[in-house]
Motif scaffolding. Structure first.
Motif, PDB file in Angstrom:
ATOM      1  N   GLY A 179       0.787  -1.224   0.000  1.00 15.36           N
ATOM      2  CA  GLY A 179       0.000   0.000   0.000  1.00 15.36           C
ATOM      3  C   GLY A 179       0.819   1.273   0.000  1.00 15.36           C
ATOM      4  N   HIS A 180       2.104   1.158   0.252  1.00 13.81           N
ATOM      5  CA  HIS A 180       2.970   2.333   0.211  1.00 13.81           C
ATOM      6  C   HIS A 180       3.331   2.649  -1.235  1.00 13.81           C
ATOM      7  N   SER A 181       3.214   3.918  -1.592  1.00 10.81           N
ATOM      8  CA  SER A 181       3.421   4.301  -2.979  1.00 10.81           C
ATOM      9  C   SER A 181       4.837   4.787  -3.265  1.00 10.81           C
ATOM     10  N   ALA A 182       5.592   5.080  -2.232  1.00 10.73           N
ATOM     11  CA  ALA A 182       6.946   5.603  -2.427  1.00 10.73           C
ATOM     12  C   ALA A 182       7.980   4.623  -1.872  1.00 10.73           C
ATOM     13  N   VAL A 183       9.040   4.426  -2.629  1.00 10.63           N
ATOM     14  CA  VAL A 183      10.132   3.545  -2.219  1.00 10.63           C
ATOM     15  C   VAL A 183      11.447   4.283  -2.387  1.00 10.63           C
ATOM     16  N   PHE A 184      12.258   4.217  -1.360  1.00 11.58           N
ATOM     17  CA  PHE A 184      13.538   4.920  -1.334  1.00 11.58           C
ATOM     18  C   PHE A 184      14.680   3.929  -1.106  1.00 11.58           C
ATOM     19  N   TRP A 185      15.824   4.254  -1.679  1.00 15.28           N
ATOM     20  CA  TRP A 185      17.048   3.533  -1.357  1.00 15.28           C
ATOM     21  C   TRP A 185      18.054   4.512  -0.771  1.00 15.28           C
ATOM     22  N   TYR A 186      18.688   4.103   0.330  1.00 12.27           N
ATOM     23  CA  TYR A 186      19.731   4.888   0.979  1.00 12.27           C
ATOM     24  C   TYR A 186      20.958   4.004   1.188  1.00 12.27           C
ATOM     25  N   ARG A 187      22.091   4.657   1.289  1.00  5.17           N
ATOM     26  CA  ARG A 187      23.334   3.986   1.670  1.00  5.17           C
ATOM     27  C   ARG A 187      23.777   4.582   2.996  1.00  5.17           C
ATOM     28  N   SER A 242      31.262  -0.822   0.003  1.00  6.90           N
ATOM     29  CA  SER A 242      30.902  -1.499   1.250  1.00  6.90           C
ATOM     30  C   SER A 242      30.116  -0.549   2.139  1.00  6.90           C
ATOM     31  N   ALA A 243      28.933  -0.975   2.523  1.00  9.92           N
ATOM     32  CA  ALA A 243      28.033  -0.130   3.299  1.00  9.92           C
ATOM     33  C   ALA A 243      26.800  -0.944   3.652  1.00  9.92           C
ATOM     34  N   VAL A 244      25.931  -0.336   4.428  1.00 10.20           N
ATOM     35  CA  VAL A 244      24.596  -0.892   4.635  1.00 10.20           C
ATOM     36  C   VAL A 244      23.650  -0.163   3.690  1.00 10.20           C
ATOM     37  N   TYR A 245      22.929  -0.916   2.896  1.00 15.37           N
ATOM     38  CA  TYR A 245      21.981  -0.331   1.952  1.00 15.37           C
ATOM     39  C   TYR A 245      20.580  -0.502   2.532  1.00 15.37           C
ATOM     40  N   LEU A 246      19.937   0.632   2.727  1.00 15.72           N
ATOM     41  CA  LEU A 246      18.626   0.646   3.364  1.00 15.72           C
ATOM     42  C   LEU A 246      17.547   0.979   2.354  1.00 15.72           C
TER      43      LEU A 246
END
Lengths: 116, 114
Positions: free
Chosen positions: B28-36, B87-91
């Motif tokens: 139901g969520h319309s927005a999706v984001f990727w962060y590092r 190398s990182a955490v991808y959120l």
């Protein structure tokens, strides 16, 4: 440009004492809302507090913050820190103008360590 | 309600290999984001989809990073020719609308490039 500035790096406090994490901002956007996110070790960031009303105190889980547009600040405070408050804290600004997409601007994060 | 689901939780690749990370947003969520996320840089915005359409990829390193959202329940972040600095955490995070600022994050995928 638009920016959020937090207390840098690491803040260490003794259990039971007050703690304050600073957050100031700079933006040209008209509509703004503020968030404090908390990230416990090995967990996802989650919203701790949010506010869009000037000079109104917001509280959750013993923490409180007040948006002061006059000083461009949204500091996070707690009167008595607990060991379980040890975490990474992010201040974030959600800003938008009429007709524009909004954007979310993050501070660099402040790591809080509460010692016994 | 399940939260945002990210897989794999940990991935180790050799330099030059490809890495693909998956995200299932909240239904139901319309927005999706990727962060590092790194210790030095904090949270870095990479890219954002709304209703599966790419809206803003201003944070994506252009040459080796790509993201897709083929359906409303699935997004991928692909890194080609991985480098140690990747190398990182991808959120991954999702939200009901773009301008609330209230994001719901997954627990992240920790990428280690040897």
């Amino acid at each position: 440009g638009d920016s959020v500035t937090q207390t840098e790096g690491l803040v260490t406090v003794t259990e039971g004492l007050p703690v304050k994490l600073n957050c100031t901002y700079q933006t040209t956007y008209l509509t703004i809302a503020f968030f404090w996110y908390v990230q416990y070790l090995n967990e996802a960031p989650q919203v701790l507090l949010k506010s869009s009303t000037d000079n109104k105190r917001t509280e959750h889980q013993g923490f409180h913050a007040t948006l002061h547009k006059s000083s461009s600040s949204f500091h996070l405070q707690k009167s008595s820190a607990q060991l379980s408050d040890s975490a990474l804290y992010y201040c974030a600004l959600s800003a938008s103008n009429v007709g524009d997409n909004s954007k979310l601007i993050w501070g660099l994060g402040t790591s809080l360590v509460v010692n016994p | 309600n399940a939260g945002v689901i990210q897989t794999p939780r940990h991935k180790v690749t050799g330099k030059g290999q490809e890495a693909t990370l998956w995200c299932e947003p909240i239904s139901g969520h319309s927005a999706v984001f990727w962060y590092r996320q790194t210790i030095v840089q904090g949270l870095e915005f990479l890219t954002y989809f709304r209703n599966q359409a790419p809206i803003d990829d201003s944070g994506m390193p252009k040459e080796r990073f790509s993201a897709q959202m083929p359906n409303q329940s699935h997004s991928t972040l692909k890194i080609q020719s991985t480098q140690p600095q990747d190398s990182a955490v991808y959120l991954c995070a999702s939200s009901l609308a773009r301008n609330t600022g209230q994001l719901y994050f997954g627990e992240g995928s920790k990428l280690t490039v040897l």
